[in-house]
Every structure is written in structure tokens, then in C-alpha cells.
Design a protein around this motif. Sequence first.
Motif, PDB file in Angstrom:
ATOM      1  N   ALA A  87       0.824  -1.208   0.000  1.00 13.55           N
ATOM      2  CA  ALA A  87       0.000   0.000   0.000  1.00 13.55           C
ATOM      3  C   ALA A  87       0.857   1.257   0.000  1.00 13.55           C
ATOM      4  CB  ALA A  87      -0.940   0.006   1.215  1.00 13.55           C
ATOM      5  N   ARG A  88       2.067   1.153   0.582  1.00 22.53           N
ATOM      6  CA  ARG A  88       2.966   2.316   0.585  1.00 22.53           C
ATOM      7  C   ARG A  88       3.397   2.665  -0.839  1.00 22.53           C
ATOM      8  NH1 ARG A  88       6.474   5.639   3.540  1.00 22.53           N
ATOM      9  NH2 ARG A  88       6.877   7.240   1.968  1.00 22.53           N
ATOM     10  N   GLU A  89       3.640   1.660  -1.667  1.00 20.78           N
ATOM     11  CA  GLU A  89       3.982   1.903  -3.067  1.00 20.78           C
ATOM     12  C   GLU A  89       2.802   2.520  -3.813  1.00 20.78           C
ATOM     13  OE1 GLU A  89       5.369  -1.646  -4.868  1.00 20.78           O
ATOM     14  OE2 GLU A  89       6.957  -2.011  -3.389  1.00 20.78           O
ATOM     15  N   ASP A  90       1.595   2.065  -3.464  1.00 20.05           N
ATOM     16  CA  ASP A  90       0.394   2.632  -4.088  1.00 20.05           C
ATOM     17  C   ASP A  90       0.235   4.102  -3.710  1.00 20.05           C
ATOM     18  OD1 ASP A  90      -0.119   0.150  -5.139  1.00 20.05           O
ATOM     19  OD2 ASP A  90      -1.466  -0.442  -3.495  1.00 20.05           O
ATOM     20  N   LEU A  91       0.581   4.438  -2.471  1.00 19.28           N
ATOM     21  CA  LEU A  91       0.518   5.841  -2.036  1.00 19.28           C
ATOM     22  C   LEU A  91       1.490   6.695  -2.833  1.00 19.28           C
ATOM     23  CD1 LEU A  91      -0.379   8.108  -0.135  1.00 19.28           C
ATOM     24  CD2 LEU A  91       1.345   7.297   1.508  1.00 19.28           C
ATOM     25  N   ASN A  92       2.712   6.232  -2.984  1.00 21.32           N
ATOM     26  CA  ASN A  92       3.697   6.970  -3.781  1.00 21.32           C
ATOM     27  C   ASN A  92       3.236   7.138  -5.225  1.00 21.32           C
ATOM     28  OD1 ASN A  92       5.376   7.121  -1.540  1.00 21.32           O
ATOM     29  ND2 ASN A  92       6.551   5.299  -2.099  1.00 21.32           N
ATOM     30  N   MET A  93       2.628   6.080  -5.759  1.00 18.37           N
ATOM     31  CA  MET A  93       2.150   6.113  -7.135  1.00 18.37           C
ATOM     32  C   MET A  93       1.019   7.125  -7.295  1.00 18.37           C
ATOM     33  SD  MET A  93       0.850   2.872  -9.392  1.00 18.37           S
ATOM     34  CE  MET A  93       2.120   1.886  -8.624  1.00 18.37           C
ATOM     35  N   SER A  97       1.458  10.403  -9.574  1.00 10.69           N
ATOM     36  CA  SER A  97       0.574  10.463 -10.739  1.00 10.69           C
ATOM     37  C   SER A  97      -0.199  11.769 -10.775  1.00 10.69           C
ATOM     38  CB  SER A  97      -0.384   9.274 -10.718  1.00 10.69           C
ATOM     39  OG  SER A  97      -1.237   9.298 -11.828  1.00 10.69           O
ATOM     40  N   LEU A  98      -0.755  12.169  -9.636  1.00  6.29           N
ATOM     41  CA  LEU A  98      -1.508  13.429  -9.585  1.00  6.29           C
ATOM     42  C   LEU A  98      -0.592  14.634  -9.782  1.00  6.29           C
ATOM     43  CD1 LEU A  98      -4.102  12.803  -6.733  1.00  6.29           C
ATOM     44  CD2 LEU A  98      -4.528  12.993  -9.179  1.00  6.29           C
ATOM     45  N   HIS A  99       0.645  14.543  -9.301  1.00  3.79           N
ATOM     46  CA  HIS A  99       1.576  15.660  -9.484  1.00  3.79           C
ATOM     47  C   HIS A  99       1.979  15.812 -10.944  1.00  3.79           C
ATOM     48  CE1 HIS A  99       5.539  17.813  -9.146  1.00  3.79           C
ATOM     49  NE2 HIS A  99       4.749  18.588  -8.432  1.00  3.79           N
ATOM     50  N   GLU A 100       2.171  14.694 -11.636  1.00  8.94           N
ATOM     51  CA  GLU A 100       2.502  14.750 -13.067  1.00  8.94           C
ATOM     52  C   GLU A 100       1.331  15.337 -13.860  1.00  8.94           C
ATOM     53  OE1 GLU A 100       3.472  10.773 -14.070  1.00  8.94           O
ATOM     54  OE2 GLU A 100       5.507  10.862 -13.252  1.00  8.94           O
ATOM     55  N   ILE A 101       0.117  14.947 -13.506  1.00  7.96           N
ATOM     56  CA  ILE A 101      -1.057  15.502 -14.170  1.00  7.96           C
ATOM     57  C   ILE A 101      -1.162  16.992 -13.905  1.00  7.96           C
ATOM     58  CG2 ILE A 101      -3.587  15.508 -14.134  1.00  7.96           C
ATOM     59  CD1 ILE A 101      -3.492  12.496 -13.710  1.00  7.96           C
ATOM     60  N   ALA A 102      -0.881  17.397 -12.673  1.00  7.87           N
ATOM     61  CA  ALA A 102      -0.923  18.825 -12.329  1.00  7.87           C
ATOM     62  C   ALA A 102       0.098  19.612 -13.149  1.00  7.87           C
ATOM     63  CB  ALA A 102      -0.667  19.007 -10.839  1.00  7.87           C
ATOM     64  N   GLU A 140      -3.467   7.649 -18.504  1.00  3.80           N
ATOM     65  CA  GLU A 140      -3.567   6.198 -18.663  1.00  3.80           C
ATOM     66  C   GLU A 140      -3.127   5.452 -17.402  1.00  3.80           C
ATOM     67  OE1 GLU A 140      -4.726   4.381 -21.122  1.00  3.80           O
ATOM     68  OE2 GLU A 140      -5.038   5.832 -22.736  1.00  3.80           O
ATOM     69  N   PRO A 141      -1.919   5.710 -16.872  1.00  2.00           N
ATOM     70  CA  PRO A 141      -1.528   5.001 -15.643  1.00  2.00           C
ATOM     71  C   PRO A 141      -2.398   5.372 -14.450  1.00  2.00           C
ATOM     72  CG  PRO A 141       0.105   6.674 -16.230  1.00  2.00           C
ATOM     73  CD  PRO A 141      -0.815   6.535 -17.398  1.00  2.00           C
ATOM     74  N   PHE A 142      -2.917   6.600 -14.426  1.00  2.00           N
ATOM     75  CA  PHE A 142      -3.800   7.009 -13.332  1.00  2.00           C
ATOM     76  C   PHE A 142      -5.052   6.128 -13.316  1.00  2.00           C
ATOM     77  CE2 PHE A 142      -7.466   9.517 -11.891  1.00  2.00           C
ATOM     78  CZ  PHE A 142      -7.066   9.820 -10.593  1.00  2.00           C
ATOM     79  N   MET A 143      -5.658   5.903 -14.467  1.00  2.00           N
ATOM     80  CA  MET A 143      -6.851   5.063 -14.527  1.00  2.00           C
ATOM     81  C   MET A 143      -6.514   3.592 -14.313  1.00  2.00           C
ATOM     82  SD  MET A 143      -9.228   6.741 -17.537  1.00  2.00           S
ATOM     83  CE  MET A 143      -7.938   6.706 -18.787  1.00  2.00           C
ATOM     84  N   HIS A 144      -5.352   3.178 -14.802  1.00  4.93           N
ATOM     85  CA  HIS A 144      -4.951   1.771 -14.662  1.00  4.93           C
ATOM     86  C   HIS A 144      -4.801   1.395 -13.190  1.00  4.93           C
ATOM     87  CE1 HIS A 144      -3.032  -2.044 -15.597  1.00  4.93           C
ATOM     88  NE2 HIS A 144      -2.049  -1.722 -14.770  1.00  4.93           N
ATOM     89  N   HIS A 145      -4.228   2.293 -12.387  1.00  4.84           N
ATOM     90  CA  HIS A 145      -3.985   2.011 -10.972  1.00  4.84           C
ATOM     91  C   HIS A 145      -5.097   2.556 -10.070  1.00  4.84           C
ATOM     92  CE1 HIS A 145       0.025   0.460 -11.759  1.00  4.84           C
ATOM     93  NE2 HIS A 145       0.309   1.540 -12.481  1.00  4.84           N
ATOM     94  N   HIS A 146      -6.144   3.077 -10.649  1.00  5.41           N
ATOM     95  CA  HIS A 146      -7.223   3.681  -9.854  1.00  5.41           C
ATOM     96  C   HIS A 146      -7.818   2.708  -8.833  1.00  5.41           C
ATOM     97  CE1 HIS A 146     -10.888   6.078  -9.053  1.00  5.41           C
ATOM     98  NE2 HIS A 146     -10.134   7.098  -9.414  1.00  5.41           N
ATOM     99  N   PRO A 147      -8.073   1.436  -9.173  1.00  3.80           N
ATOM    100  CA  PRO A 147      -8.583   0.496  -8.156  1.00  3.80           C
ATOM    101  C   PRO A 147      -7.659   0.366  -6.948  1.00  3.80           C
ATOM    102  CG  PRO A 147      -8.877  -0.423 -10.353  1.00  3.80           C
ATOM    103  CD  PRO A 147      -8.029   0.812 -10.515  1.00  3.80           C
ATOM    104  N   LYS A 148      -6.351   0.398  -7.174  1.00  5.70           N
ATOM    105  CA  LYS A 148      -5.394   0.338  -6.063  1.00  5.70           C
ATOM    106  C   LYS A 148      -5.497   1.588  -5.197  1.00  5.70           C
ATOM    107  CE  LYS A 148      -1.904  -2.567  -8.330  1.00  5.70           C
ATOM    108  NZ  LYS A 148      -0.479  -2.649  -8.747  1.00  5.70           N
ATOM    109  N   PHE A 149      -5.733   2.733  -5.831  1.00  6.28           N
ATOM    110  CA  PHE A 149      -5.859   3.974  -5.065  1.00  6.28           C
ATOM    111  C   PHE A 149      -7.077   3.923  -4.152  1.00  6.28           C
ATOM    112  CE2 PHE A 149      -3.832   6.222  -8.970  1.00  6.28           C
ATOM    113  CZ  PHE A 149      -2.596   5.715  -8.615  1.00  6.28           C
ATOM    114  N   ILE A 150      -8.158   3.333  -4.644  1.00  4.92           N
ATOM    115  CA  ILE A 150      -9.381   3.236  -3.840  1.00  4.92           C
ATOM    116  C   ILE A 150      -9.169   2.287  -2.662  1.00  4.92           C
ATOM    117  CG2 ILE A 150     -11.788   2.458  -3.863  1.00  4.92           C
ATOM    118  CD1 ILE A 150     -11.913   3.447  -6.769  1.00  4.92           C
TER     119      ILE A 150
END
Length: 433
Positions: A87-93, A97-102, A140-150
Motif C-alpha cells: 500500500a505504501r507503493e500505491d501511495l507513492n504512485m 501520478s496526480l503531481h505529473e497531471i498537475a 492512462e496510468p492514473f486510470m490503470h492504478h485507480h482500483p489500487k488507489f481506492i
Amino acid sequence: MDDLSIIDNIHDTIICDQDSSLYDKQVIDIARHVSLKHQALLTLLQSEVSYVNDLFIFHESFGLRLKAWVDNTSDKDVIAKLKNTPAREDLNMLLSSLHEIATIHASLLEDLKERVRVWGPTQLISDIFDGFYNKLTLYEPFMHHHPKFIMLLDVLYKLPTFTKFLEAVSSESKNRAVPFKMNDILHYIYTPLHRLNVYCKSLRQLGYYSDPSHPDYYCLQIISRKFKSLETEWFDRVHDCQSHLMVLEAFRTIQECPINVTKNRRLLLFAHLIKVDLDDITLTTDIRMYFLYNDKLIYCKKQREKRADLDKKLVYKGTLNLRGAQIRQLAPSFLMKMCEVKKSIFRIGKKSSDSNSLPGVEAFGFELVTSDVNINAMSPLHQNYQSASAGAGAPIIRRHVIRTRSQAEQNVWFETMRKAIAASSEPNLPLAG
């Protein structure tokens, strides 16, 4: 001949006046469209400002602090469930991801500001979006990993110390020299899912207000189709991410909600519907909030708090298992009886306007029949239940008649529930896993 000459002169004058009038109208229309195009661009600019500010507020006021909080905490639950887990890796991701989008949107914002600064009737805007289109691959990676973020946020929200951390962040944001609004975390993983739709609408407006003779017109049509095509391509993925996110939102909103967030669970529909009382099918007083998942149907009711100034809270009341269930259309004769008005025997003190039914209106709805195991070896007494045997392990047939507000709502619920029942009844299908 002189009279005919006068007539010719009048005719030429009329033709000239008509041409002049048409020309003036074209000039006015062009000027109006230039103004409306500018307004559409300013509206998009303001929307982009809010979006970029939101993402950077999340990164600076929440993301960086959360990483430090996880690294420095001594809380055993945080260490066990987050710090030393995937989960720590998911947090970093999530944060990266949001910072790159920003970052790409901050670049787009600067381009829009510069174009607005030098704006004029001949100015272009399509080139900016043409260059921005290729950067959308970061979603694309944001949506791909979205279930992990939830799943990550579900873990975080269940940590008592995380709640205190959120309260501290919120309090700090209000006490700054320049206060700002810190939204709920779910806001920041929901908004990016629907950002592409903003550009599709804006490009359609910008193209509509561009004159066909303008060099920007043709390019706007092309880039608008590209954005729309990408939105269509992403539709199913966005819908799936949103349905997953709603499971977490429902779990946090409903008191005593038994439906946990899992990797495969999705919330398909929710609405206020009427539970039909089979003792009196005309009654419309039992209004419940139904939540249809891909494996279960639950219903809730609003319960007012003791304090009058507090809003009603949604409280869980029951679950209907969809595995092996059947959904049926209601018979026309049954629907007609639902519309009947029953006269009360005791009329004393009863106002003529008092009624628990909906007289004179068409009724809509469906029937759900479920089968559960009788664990307690107790035979149900109500007519909504039928049991083949009172012994333990015997199936209990439950009949649940639901009334909708319209034919369209009935069709949506019936078809969606039919698909959910079919999917949940397939063997070895890990819906809730």
C-alpha cells in the motif's frame, strides 16, 4: 421612358439597400461570434485555474505531509497496514501520478493565459490543444492504478490516527494567512476522471463560434473530433473507476454499512424507491434508498438525529443477495391495483387531502425473488417470505416488490439488476473478492 428610368433607379436602390443590410448582418454576426468565442475561452481558463489549484493544493498541503506522516509515525496500525506493505507503493504512485497531471495542466494554463493576453479576432487556439492532446497519455496510468488507489484510501480511512491527521490538515488550511478550501480526498481522485469531458465541451463551443472562413475553424473541428474519440475510448474505464469509487463513498456515508470495499465490487445504481407492502400495495410511505452493487442489493433509511439542526443520516436496514435471485416484471393487473385509492373506514378527524397512495397515476416497478438459507431453523411468518421447510438449511424464498417513479427508471433498474444477477450467479466468479 423617364418614368421607366425612375423605376429602374428605385430597383437598383432597393437591391443596394438589401446587399448593405445583409453585409451589416454578417458583420454583426461575426463580431458576436468573436465575442462569444472569447467568453468560452475565458470560461475554460477559469476552469483550468481551479483545476490546477486543486491539484497543487492536494500535492503541497496533503500529499507531502502524508508521506512525512507515514515515514515518521510510530502508530502500530499504520506501520502494519501501510508503512511496510505494498500500500505504501500505491501511495507513492497516487501522489506522483496526480503531481505529473498537475504539471501538464499548469503548462496548458500558462499557454491559455498567454493566448488570452494577446487575443484578437484573428487569433488561433487550436494549436494549443493539438499540442496538449499528446500529453493526455499521463491519464492512462492514473486510470490503470485507480482500483489500487481506492483500496489504499479504504485502508487509510479505517485508521483512527489518519482521521486526526485529516483534521489537523483541515485546521491548518483554515488558519493560514490566505485560507484555502481543502476538499475531501475522494474529490482529488474523482475529478481527473471527468476532466477530458470539460475539453470536449469547450472545443465544441470554440468551434461553433468560429467562422468557417477563419483559419482556426477547420483545425478546431479536427482536434475536437480527436478529443471526443478519446473520451469514447475511455468511457468504460472511467465508468468502472467511478463505480468502484462509489463503493467507498457509500461505505463511508451509510451507518453500519456491511458492504465492504473490495477489488472487484462495483456500485451500479442508487435511488429512492418505494418498498411495496403486500398487505396494502397502494401504500407509498415506505420510501427507501436502494444501493445496487454487482453482487448485492441493500436498502437504507434516513434517520433524524436527536439535535434538530443536524441532517438525517442514512442508516443501513437490510441486504438482498443477488446470487440465484430472479427479477420479474409486475403483471398489469397488479400495477392497476397499486393505483387504486382505498377509502378509510374511520373518516373522523381525517383530512380529505391525507392519503398514503398515489391516486390517478400510472404505477411502475418490478419484483425481486431471492433465496436464502434458513440458518436459525425458524419459519418466517410474513407473507413476503415462503419456506419449503422449517428445518435448518431449508431455503427461504423472499419476495421484494419495488415501485419506481417512472417507466424509464423501471427499465434502467430492471435491466441493470438483471445483468447483475446473471453475473453474480456465474460459478467461481470473484465479484466481492
